[in-house]
Write a protein that holds these residues in place. Structure first.
Motif, short mmCIF file in Angstrom:
data_model
loop_
_atom_site.label_atom_id
_atom_site.label_comp_id
_atom_site.label_asym_id
_atom_site.label_seq_id
_atom_site.Cartn_x
_atom_site.Cartn_y
_atom_site.Cartn_z
N SER A 134 0.83 -1.21 0.00
CA SER A 134 0.00 0.00 0.00
C SER A 134 0.86 1.26 0.00
O SER A 134 0.57 2.22 -0.72
CB SER A 134 -0.93 0.00 1.21
N VAL A 135 1.91 1.25 0.80
CA VAL A 135 2.78 2.43 0.88
C VAL A 135 3.52 2.65 -0.44
O VAL A 135 3.70 3.79 -0.88
CB VAL A 135 3.77 2.30 2.05
N LYS A 136 3.91 1.57 -1.09
CA LYS A 136 4.59 1.70 -2.39
C LYS A 136 3.68 2.36 -3.41
O LYS A 136 4.12 3.20 -4.21
CB LYS A 136 5.03 0.32 -2.88
N HIS A 181 -6.04 -0.11 1.57
CA HIS A 181 -5.14 1.03 1.35
C HIS A 181 -5.47 2.16 2.33
O HIS A 181 -4.57 2.77 2.91
CB HIS A 181 -5.27 1.53 -0.08
N LEU A 182 -6.74 2.43 2.50
CA LEU A 182 -7.16 3.49 3.40
C LEU A 182 -6.70 3.20 4.82
O LEU A 182 -6.20 4.09 5.52
CB LEU A 182 -8.69 3.64 3.35
N GLY A 183 -6.86 1.95 5.25
CA GLY A 183 -6.45 1.58 6.60
C GLY A 183 -4.96 1.76 6.83
O GLY A 183 -4.52 2.24 7.89
N VAL A 184 -4.16 1.39 5.84
CA VAL A 184 -2.71 1.52 5.97
C VAL A 184 -2.31 3.00 6.06
O VAL A 184 -1.46 3.38 6.87
CB VAL A 184 -1.99 0.83 4.80
N LEU A 185 -2.93 3.83 5.24
CA LEU A 185 -2.56 5.25 5.23
C LEU A 185 -3.04 5.95 6.50
O LEU A 185 -2.37 6.86 7.00
CB LEU A 185 -3.12 5.92 3.99
N GLU A 186 -4.20 5.55 7.03
CA GLU A 186 -4.62 6.08 8.32
C GLU A 186 -3.58 5.72 9.39
O GLU A 186 -3.23 6.55 10.23
CB GLU A 186 -5.99 5.51 8.70
N THR A 187 -3.11 4.48 9.35
CA THR A 187 -2.11 4.04 10.33
C THR A 187 -0.81 4.82 10.15
O THR A 187 -0.16 5.19 11.14
CB THR A 187 -1.84 2.53 10.15
N LEU A 188 -0.41 5.06 8.90
CA LEU A 188 0.82 5.80 8.63
C LEU A 188 0.77 7.18 9.25
O LEU A 188 1.71 7.60 9.96
CB LEU A 188 1.02 5.90 7.11
#
Length: 401
Positions: A134-136, A181-188
Motif C-alpha cells: 500500500s505504501v509503495k 489502502h485506506l487503513g494503511v494510510l490512516e495508520t501511517l
C-alpha cells in the motif's frame, strides 16, 4: 537538523545553491548484501563553516531493492542540496528532533520510508507485506504528482481525498482493496500524529467503501463426508485432523493453526500464541468434545511441548509444515472430488465451523469468544455475511394480509 538557507533571492530546485556541497553517491559495497549500505554526501555546516560528511543508510532484502532505494535517496538528497539545504544551523530557536537515520530528509516520501522501517520490527511478515504494498502505491502517486518533497504536516485532507479518488477511479481497485489502502494510510499518519509531528490525520474523514462478503464457501454435510472419505482412502489422516482443528477452533490456517505447538493444547482450551495471532494477543479457544476425542486418538499431548502439531511427516515434530503444504494437500482432495470451484478452500472450513456452532447453540457471545472477535458488532457482521441471522424465527408471527 537540516534547514534551507537561501540568499535574498529565493532558491528553487534547479538553480545553483548558495552553499557548496558534494553530490550524493552510493558508497562502494561490491554489491555485498551482508554489508551495511550508505549513500554519502557533503553539505555545508553553518556551525563549523565547512563541508561535513553525511550519510543515509540504504535498506532492502535484495540487490534490486537496495539499488532502487539508493537511487531514490540520491535523487532526493541532491534535490535538497541544490535547493540550498544546510546542516548545523545557527538559530535561537530549538530544533525539532528528527529520527537520526533520516535526518537529511524532511519530505513526505521519506516519512513513508521511515514508517515502514519502524513497522518492520513489530509487524508479522504478511502484515508488513500488505503495508509495504500500500505504501509503495502511495509513494508512486507522490512522485508522479510532485508531492514527495512536501512536508509531512502540509499534506492536506483535500490531497488525501484526491489520492483515494485516484485509487477508486483510476486504478479501479475493489472496495476491499480500497479499504485496505485506506487503513494503511490512516495508520501511517496516526504513527506521526501520536509522535506529535502532525496535528491532524488527513485520512481520518474518509469513509470505507461497502464490501461484499468473502468468496470462501462453507462446505455442505455431503461434501464434508466425501472429503473425509477421500482422506481415509489416500491415508492422509493428518489432513483430516488439520481440517477438524480448523472447523472447531476457527483459527486461521496458515498463520495460526500451522504453527500450533503441542504445548498450546491445554486441558480444556487451545492457546493461540500472540506471535502467530493476527491481533498480536495470546488468546484461548475452547476444545469441543469431537475435537478432544481426536486429540486423544492421535495422542497429541504425549509429544514434546515444543514440537509443532502439524508437519510434513504427518506427526508432531520439530519443524512445521511449509506455508502452502496443507493448501496443496487440500486442493488435491478437492480436485479428486471434482470440487474445483476456487471458492472452496481451507478458509471455508472456518466458515463451516461458525455456521455449525451458531446452529447448534445460537450463542453469539460464544461465537465471538471462539472467533476472538473484539466486539459483538464484528461477530454480528460476520454472521450476516454468512447468511445467518440472530433470530431466524423473528418474522414467523407476521400475519398475512
Amino acid at each position: 537538523m537540516w534547514q534551507f538557507r537561501g540568499n535574498k533571492n529565493q532558491i528553487t530546485p534547479g538553480e545553483k545553491s548558495a552553499y557548496p556541497y558534494k553530490k550524493a553517491r552510493l558508497a562502494d559495497t561490491g554489491d555485498d548484501l551482508t554489508k551495511r549500505w550508505f549513500v554519502v554526501y557533503y553539505a555545508w555546516s553553518e556551525a563549523k563553516e565547512k563541508l561535513v560528511r553525511k550519510r543515509v543508510e540504504v535498506k532492502g532484502d535484495t540487490l534490486e531493492a537496495r539499488l532502487k532505494e539508493a537511487k531514490d535517496i540520491i535523487k532526493e538528497v541532491n534535490k535538497l542540496l541544490k535547493a540550498g539545504m544546510v546542516t548545523d544551523v545557527l538559530s535561537d530557536e530549538p530544533a525539532e528532533p528528527e529520527p537520526e537515520k533520516y535526518e537529511s530528509i524532511q519530505g513526505l516520501l521519506r516519512a513513508t520510508i521511515y514508517f515502514l522501517d519502524v513497522k518492520k520490527t513489530s509487524l508479522k511478515a504478511n502484515s508488513h507485506k500488505t503495508y509495504r504494498s500500500s505504501v509503495k502505491l502511495f509513494q508512486t502517486y507522490l512522485k508522479d504528482h510532485n508531492l514527495g518533497m512536501i512536508r509531512l504536516d502540509r499534506f492536506t485532507a483535500v490531497q488525501a481525498f484526491g489520492y483515494m479518488d485516484y485509487v477508486s477511479t483510476k486504478l479501479r481497485l475493489s472496495n476491499k482493496s480500497y479499504n485496505k489502502h485506506l487503513g494503511v494510510l490512516e495508520t501511517l499518519f496516526n504513527f506521526y500524529l501520536y509522535r506529535q509531528q502532525i496535528r491532524i490525520n488527513p485520512f481520518v474523514g474518509i469513509k470505507p467503501l461497502p464490501e461484499r462478503p468473502g468468496k470462501h464457501t462453507a462446505f455442505s454435510p455431503d461434501q464434508i463426508s466425501r472429503i473425509k472419505g477421500a482422506c481415509e482412502l489416500i491415508g492422509d489422516h493428518q489432513l483430516w485432523l488439520f481440517l477438524n482443528f480448523l472447523h472447531y477452533t476457527l483459527a486461521r490456517p496458515q498463520s495460526e493453526l500451522r504453527l500450533l505447538r503441542v504445548g498450546d493444547i491445554l486441558e480444556k482450551t487451545i492457546r493461540i500464541d500472540s506471535e502467530n495471532a493476527k491481533n498480536n494477543r495470546t488468546m484461548h479457544v475452547l476444545i469441543p468434545p469431537p475435537l478432544e476425542r481426536l486429540i486423544q486418538h492421535h495422542r497429541l499431548r504425549d509429544y514434546p511441548a515444543s514440537h509443532y502439531v502439524f508437519t510434513i511427516e504427518g506427526i508432531p515434530g520439530e519443524k512445521p509444515a511449509y506455508e502452502k503444504y496443507f493448501y496443496n494437500q487440500h486442493r488435491r482432495i478437492l480436485t479428486l472430488l471434482k470440487l474445483t470451484d476456487k471458492a472452496y478452500d481451507l478458509y471455508g472450513w472456518k466458515h463451516t465451523g461458525v455456521i455449525a456452532l451458531y446452529k447448534a447453540t445460537k450463542d453469539v457471545k460464544l461465537i465471538q469468544r471462539q472467533c476472538r472477535h473484539s466486539s459483538l458488532d464484528q461477530t454480528d457482521k460476520y454472521l450476516r455475511d454468512l447468511g445467518l441471522f440472530l433470530d431466524e424465527d423473528q418474522l414467523s408471527g407476521v400475519p398475512s394480509l
